[in-house]
Design a protein around this motif. Structure first.
Motif, short mmCIF file in Angstrom:
data_model
loop_
_atom_site.label_atom_id
_atom_site.label_comp_id
_atom_site.label_asym_id
_atom_site.label_seq_id
_atom_site.Cartn_x
_atom_site.Cartn_y
_atom_site.Cartn_z
N PHE A 151 20.58 13.05 106.75
CA PHE A 151 20.49 14.45 107.19
C PHE A 151 19.32 15.19 106.54
CE2 PHE A 151 24.99 13.28 107.68
CZ PHE A 151 25.14 13.49 109.05
N TRP A 194 16.06 16.43 108.35
CA TRP A 194 15.98 17.72 109.03
C TRP A 194 14.97 18.65 108.37
CZ3 TRP A 194 17.99 19.74 113.46
CH2 TRP A 194 17.94 21.13 113.61
N MET A 226 24.08 5.18 118.78
CA MET A 226 23.94 6.64 118.88
C MET A 226 22.71 7.06 119.68
SD MET A 226 25.31 7.97 115.18
CE MET A 226 25.47 9.65 115.84
N SER A 245 17.54 9.77 115.51
CA SER A 245 17.69 11.23 115.45
C SER A 245 18.21 11.57 114.07
CB SER A 245 18.67 11.72 116.53
OG SER A 245 19.99 11.26 116.25
N LEU A 299 20.94 13.11 113.34
CA LEU A 299 22.37 12.78 113.31
C LEU A 299 22.58 11.27 113.19
CD1 LEU A 299 25.32 13.66 113.50
CD2 LEU A 299 25.11 13.52 116.01
N GLY A 327 21.79 10.18 109.80
CA GLY A 327 22.80 10.70 108.89
C GLY A 327 24.06 9.87 108.90
N VAL A 328 24.55 9.56 110.11
CA VAL A 328 25.75 8.72 110.22
C VAL A 328 25.46 7.31 109.72
CG1 VAL A 328 27.39 7.71 111.85
CG2 VAL A 328 26.69 10.10 112.12
#
Length: 411
Positions: free
Chosen positions: A295, A298, A364, A368, A370, A373-374
């Protein structure tokens, strides 16, 4: 040969022999583009070296309890040399790349822990613990330079040249091992290898550190394999152009260099404050950092680069401490079998981690904030198994460590 001479000989061979350890990871964006790889295929190519390592190391390192360690090492370093030559002159797509990445895994199985076995057989007490740390440092610095060298060679001479340079390093390590490695003949335990492994499984202290090493390498090789690709994503997302002065491969090199220093310092702290206390503290910090890693992209490239440096330092802080713990807890006549199980567990997890992240990215829909992050957050779930193993198995203190009042750790 003196203890210092033994450490120098083995570590120099490992340093030049492992110069190609992270070349593929450094060039992953190039291979994804030139070979039209999916993220899952990239994960396979990143992880197969560790999967084959895990399958091979059980045989090769256990064999050092029965055959001269030097001979096993020569087989391994020759395989590494051939794998680099194959990548330079033969590989051209996913399938052919898998062949030579797998051969590199076999070679690594015959050199990394085998070289460590050659070193540890000649040393005792704190000299052994520190020799293990220096060995880890040699491997770490070599890996960091492989990232930098690949990043510098690729735009000027092409990625094939980077693998040719790696093959020359492996040839040099082969000559050092042939001429200078210790020629100690092993003293077999008298039991068969499977019986030795069963007895290792009953050694609670060794198994505690082996379990911790497994989740540690899952985390380490996931970040190591995907760091350049992740940093490239963050750079593109933030609009950082090719003129950026701290490119992803240089950040990845710095990660390995700083991590190596943290590994050395971490083992010294483990000696002084208690090995289990230190490992538990480091694993707790790493779990928190894993949840935040993806994350951070970002906030742009520079935040991502700084966080990767910090996270990697935390990962390395218990690396040598865990391996020294396994060696210190091993029964001398089964040290090879213990290291084999240690390496098989660790690198089996090292195979699964990069592949799992690649699968998550594809599931996913690609890269990206997200998805990254995951992808990185899954590491925290895996890491939770490490502290649980230490708390349940209650490993014994090692000779030279600050005592914690633990039991023998063996059944």
């Amino acid at each position: 040969m003196s203890a210092a001479g033994i450490i120098a000989t083995v570590c120099i061979a490992q340093f030049i022999g492992q110069m190609g350890a992270l070349t593929f990871s450094a060039l992953l964006p190039t291979f994804m583009r030139e070979w039209a790889l999916s993220h899952t295929q990239a994960g396979w190519l990143s992880g197969v070296i560790f999967g084959v390592y895990a399958l091979s190391v059980l045989v090769l390192v256990t064999a050092t309890d029965r055959f001269q360690t030097r001979k096993i090492y020569l087989i391994g370093i020759f395989a590494i040399m051939v794998s680099h030559l194959g990548m330079a002159y033969v590989a051209y797509d996913f399938a052919t790349g898998m062949i030579f990445r797998a051969l590199a895994g076999f070679g690594w199985a015959g050199t990394y822990m085998v070289g460590l076995k050659a070193l540890s057989d000649e040393l005792e007490g704190r000299a052994r613990s520190r020799g293990v740390s220096i060995h880890a440092a040699a491997i770490g610095i070599s890996g960091s330079l492989s990232i930098f060298v690949a990043g510098e060679i690729d735009p000027r001479f092409g990625w094939k040249t980077a693998f040719l340079v790696n093959a020359c390093g492996a040839a040099g390590a082969l000559m050092i091992a042939l001429l200078l490695f210790p020629r100690r003949q092993p003293t077999p335990s008298g039991s068969n290898p499977l019986a030795d492994l069963r007895l290792v499984l009953r050694n609670r202290s060794a198994m505690a550190y082996i379990a911790g090493y497994g989740v540690h390498t899952w985390e380490m090789f996931t970040l190591r394999s995907w760091a350049v690709a992740f940093l490239t994503f963050a750079a593109m997302r933030s609009g950082a152009g090719p003129e950026i002065w701290l490119v992803p491969t240089v950040v990845a090199m710095a990660m390995e260099l700083l991590g190596t220093g943290c590994s050395l310092a971490g083992n010294e702290l483990a000696i002084r404050i208690g090995r289990q206390r230190w490992v538990l503290l480091v694993m707790g910090i790493c779990m928190a950092l894993a949840c935040a890693s993806g994350f951070v992209s970002w906030w742009g490239y520079w935040a991502t680069a700084a966080f990767c440096l910090l996270y990697n330092m935390a990962i390395y802080a218990d690396s040598a401490a865990l391996t020294a713990g396994t060696i210190g807890a091993a029964e001398p006549e089964r040290r090879g079998a213990t290291l084999a199980l240690h390496a098989m567990t660790g690198y089996g997890c090292g195979f699964a981690g990069p592949l799992a992240l690649g699968v998550i990215l594809d599931a996913m829909g690609g890269e990206s904030v997200l998805a990254w992050g995951v992808g990185f957050a899954h590491i925290a779930l895996v890491m939770a198994l490490g502290p649980l193993a230490l708390l349940f198995l209650k490993p014994a203190d090692l000779a030279g460590d600050r005592t914690t009042g633990r039991g023998s750790g063996r059944t």
